[in-house]
Design an enzyme around this catalytic site. Structure first.
Site, mmCIF file in Angstrom:
data_model
loop_
_atom_site.group_PDB
_atom_site.id
_atom_site.type_symbol
_atom_site.label_atom_id
_atom_site.label_comp_id
_atom_site.label_asym_id
_atom_site.label_seq_id
_atom_site.Cartn_x
_atom_site.Cartn_y
_atom_site.Cartn_z
ATOM 1 N N HIS A 158 12.082 10.164 4.872
ATOM 2 C CA HIS A 158 12.658 8.840 4.615
ATOM 3 C C HIS A 158 11.448 8.269 3.602
ATOM 4 O O HIS A 158 10.593 8.870 3.073
ATOM 5 C CB HIS A 158 13.049 8.154 5.901
ATOM 6 C CG HIS A 158 14.079 7.071 5.654
ATOM 7 N ND1 HIS A 158 13.980 6.194 4.683
ATOM 8 C CD2 HIS A 158 15.165 6.778 6.372
ATOM 9 C CE1 HIS A 158 15.193 5.309 4.702
ATOM 10 N NE2 HIS A 158 15.835 5.755 5.714
ATOM 11 N N ASP B 267 15.091 8.499 1.203
ATOM 12 C CA ASP B 267 14.503 6.999 1.025
ATOM 13 C C ASP B 267 15.554 6.063 0.558
ATOM 14 O O ASP B 267 16.209 6.297 -0.248
ATOM 15 C CB ASP B 267 13.340 7.415 -0.262
ATOM 16 C CG ASP B 267 12.942 5.753 -0.348
ATOM 17 O OD1 ASP B 267 12.433 4.903 0.258
ATOM 18 O OD2 ASP B 267 12.365 5.682 -1.852
ATOM 19 N N ASP C 58 4.952 3.325 -2.472
ATOM 20 C CA ASP C 58 5.576 2.108 -2.370
ATOM 21 C C ASP C 58 4.669 0.733 -3.400
ATOM 22 O O ASP C 58 4.251 1.272 -4.412
ATOM 23 C CB ASP C 58 5.429 1.521 -1.075
ATOM 24 C CG ASP C 58 6.389 0.256 -0.376
ATOM 25 O OD1 ASP C 58 7.448 0.482 -0.465
ATOM 26 O OD2 ASP C 58 5.497 -0.494 -0.522
#
Length: 352
Positions: A328, A299, A168
């Site tokens: 995810h 995701d 991220d």
């Protein structure tokens, strides 16, 4: 709605919601000036007592706050090393989390890597986890996060021959760190992340979810951090685990870092961070150090598509990129053992 129209709408939304945040936070009307009171907040230690599966000894660095004063901000990090009878591999793994998580995200990834002989260093970005939370929300810029990260990793910890593992926003920051200091790294593993400049055509489906995130984080008070993590995992998280994700944030004053990350994403080529992203890509597109993508099939942003990294970075060619089924966005929660195994295998296959 065309992609250009969508970008214009979101650019306006980001500006509008930034103003909404200012009203909700009750900060001074003069933009850029720190609020009265302490420059930083420190989450009380008792908030982290008894966290499940997080036995790691705390370590801290004192970094420059970055507001022009002599004030410091404390960054927390985990530093776990193999102990007898485990033989040290000589490898150091730097684990960078994203938003709104912290080093707790890696609690099930670190032990098997240490058991395999690797040193694991997991930072809490400033404003997150056990690190201090500056009270001036305008300090949370992309460049300031880079300054904190560079001071910690390069100046203070002096890490070398590193395996970068980034997820991220940990990737959006970490990939630039890699580009600016390639000689410090042996290899890199990217997980559900990217490095967008604001010039790309964004997939409508994933971007719609990201737009929802932008609006949600700026307008919601209080902000339910654990609910965000739970919403982007495929596994059901125990209430004690959810409490651990909320632990760093006793009240909204501690959440400026979480909220500001959402509006730092470049939406147009005119974004102030775009030149830095483009400069990073100039290096990454020539980088032949081993590069691996480990993405989650479910995701909500990437949908498991990693070609924007694996297709552009030379060192990614021929690597066993992995898309984990049943995972995810927070794939460290969904598939921690598979994540650790992929990292360890990658290290062993690419040893000098």
């Amino acid at each position: 709605m065309t992609e250009i129209d969508r970008r214009r709408l979101l650019a306006g939304t980001a500006a509008l919601t930034a103003g909404t945040l200012g009203a909700a936070s009750a900060l001074p009307a003069t933009a850029g000036r720190p609020s009265p009171g302490p420059r930083v907040l420190r989450t009380p230690d008792h908030r982290f007592t008894g966290l499940p599966d997080y036995p790691f000894e705390p370590h801290h660095l004192r970094l420059r706050l970055g507001d022009g004063s002599r004030a410091k901000v404390r960054m927390h990090y985990v530093d776990e090393r193999p102990a007898w009878p485990v033989r040290a591999s000589g490898e150091t793994i730097l684990l960078l989390h994203g938003n709104p998580s912290w080093s707790y995200l890696y609690r099930h990834v670190i032990p098997p890597l240490v058991a395999a002989g690797h040193r694991c260093v997991a930072l809490d970005l400033v404003g997150m986890g056990k690190s201090d939370k500056p009270t001036d929300r305008f300090l949370y810029t992309y460049q300031q996060h880079m300054d904190w990260l560079s001071e910690a990793v390069i100046e203070r910890l002096d890490l070398r021959d590193v395996t970068l593992v980034c997820h991220d926003w940990g990737g959006t920051l970490g990939l630039r760190l890699l580009a600016e200091h390639p000689g410090r790294f042996r290899r890199a593993v990217a997980m559900n992340t990217g490095l967008r400049t604001g010039r790309e055509e964004l997939p409508a489906e994933g971007w719609r979810g990201l737009a929802t995130w932008l609006q949600f984080t700026q307008r919601t008070n209080p902000l339910n951090v654990s609910g965000i993590v739970a919403g982007y995992t495929t596994s059901a998280l125990d209430p004690a685990v959810l409490a651990a994700y909320d632990a760093p944030f006793p009240d909204d004053r501690h959440l400026h870092g979480v909220r500001r990350f959402a509006v730092l994403i470049p939406l147009t080529p005119d974004d102030e961070a775009t030149p830095a992203f483009e400069a990073a890509w100039e290096v990454l597109e020539t980088l032949d150090l081993p590069f691996l993508c480990v993405f989650g099939q479910d995701d909500h942003v990437t949908g498991g598509r990693h070609d924007e990294l694996s297709g552009r970075i030379p060192g990614a060619t021929g690597q066993p990129h992995t898309v984990l089924t049943g995972a995810h966005h927070f794939l460290q929660e969904d598939k921690p053992h598979e994540v650790a195994a992929a990292i360890d295998d990658f290290i062993r296959r690419t040893r000098p």
